[in-house]
Design a protein around this motif. Sequence first.
Motif, short mmCIF file in Angstrom:
data_model
loop_
_atom_site.label_atom_id
_atom_site.label_comp_id
_atom_site.label_asym_id
_atom_site.label_seq_id
_atom_site.Cartn_x
_atom_site.Cartn_y
_atom_site.Cartn_z
N GLN A 39 0.73 -1.20 0.15
CA GLN A 39 -0.04 0.00 0.18
C GLN A 39 0.63 1.16 0.06
O GLN A 39 0.62 2.30 -0.47
CB GLN A 39 -0.73 0.15 1.32
CG GLN A 39 -2.31 0.72 1.20
CD GLN A 39 -3.02 0.62 2.42
OE1 GLN A 39 -2.74 -0.28 3.28
NE2 GLN A 39 -4.28 1.04 2.25
N LYS A 40 2.08 1.31 0.61
CA LYS A 40 3.00 2.09 0.55
C LYS A 40 2.46 3.60 1.14
O LYS A 40 2.98 4.62 1.04
CB LYS A 40 3.48 2.56 -0.72
CG LYS A 40 4.20 1.38 -1.32
CD LYS A 40 5.66 1.23 -1.13
CE LYS A 40 6.61 0.35 -1.96
NZ LYS A 40 6.46 -1.07 -1.41
N GLY A 41 1.38 3.74 1.84
CA GLY A 41 1.08 5.05 2.47
C GLY A 41 0.24 5.95 1.47
O GLY A 41 -0.04 5.23 0.44
N HIS A 42 -0.02 6.98 1.91
CA HIS A 42 -0.68 7.88 1.05
C HIS A 42 -0.41 9.41 1.22
O HIS A 42 0.13 9.54 2.31
CB HIS A 42 -2.22 7.56 1.00
CG HIS A 42 -2.60 7.76 2.13
ND1 HIS A 42 -2.76 6.92 3.23
CD2 HIS A 42 -3.35 8.78 2.81
CE1 HIS A 42 -3.21 7.28 4.37
NE2 HIS A 42 -3.83 8.43 3.99
N ILE A 52 2.94 13.48 3.58
CA ILE A 52 2.86 11.80 3.29
C ILE A 52 2.55 11.20 4.54
O ILE A 52 3.15 11.37 5.58
CB ILE A 52 4.13 11.45 2.58
CG1 ILE A 52 4.13 12.44 1.07
CG2 ILE A 52 4.08 10.10 2.25
CD1 ILE A 52 5.68 12.14 0.60
N VAL A 53 1.55 10.19 4.38
CA VAL A 53 1.35 9.43 5.63
C VAL A 53 2.01 8.01 5.19
O VAL A 53 1.56 7.28 4.43
CB VAL A 53 -0.02 9.08 5.72
CG1 VAL A 53 -0.15 8.19 7.01
CG2 VAL A 53 -0.58 10.63 5.94
#
Length: 112
Positions: A39-42, A52-53
């Motif tokens: 998913q690598k955050g968003h 960026i989370v």
Amino acid sequence: MKLITAIIKPFKLDDVRRSLSEIEVNGITVTEVKGFGRQKGHTELYRGAEYIVDFLPKVKIEIVIAEDDVDRVIEAITSSANTNKIGDGKIFVTSIENVIRIRTGETGTDAL
């Protein structure tokens, strides 16, 4: 004995707990965790600033069960935590050598 560790989306916790209760799993440990996989955050917008989370909130469920129950527990977690979207989570199965109930001194599956 096996340790089932499941990392799931937080809003699916009640569904998973309900499914595990239906198959008479009588003890779980739940921890709020953060992490990422594919998913690598968003990216989010907060007060006009973009940031960026990297680590997304997840819930970790840990269950120690007899080896005979592994397939039922995995099926219960998989069916109740699935949203068919990226980031649904993972299930890990680990062998447990021994369990001791502190209060009574019972060991092995008697301690579960």
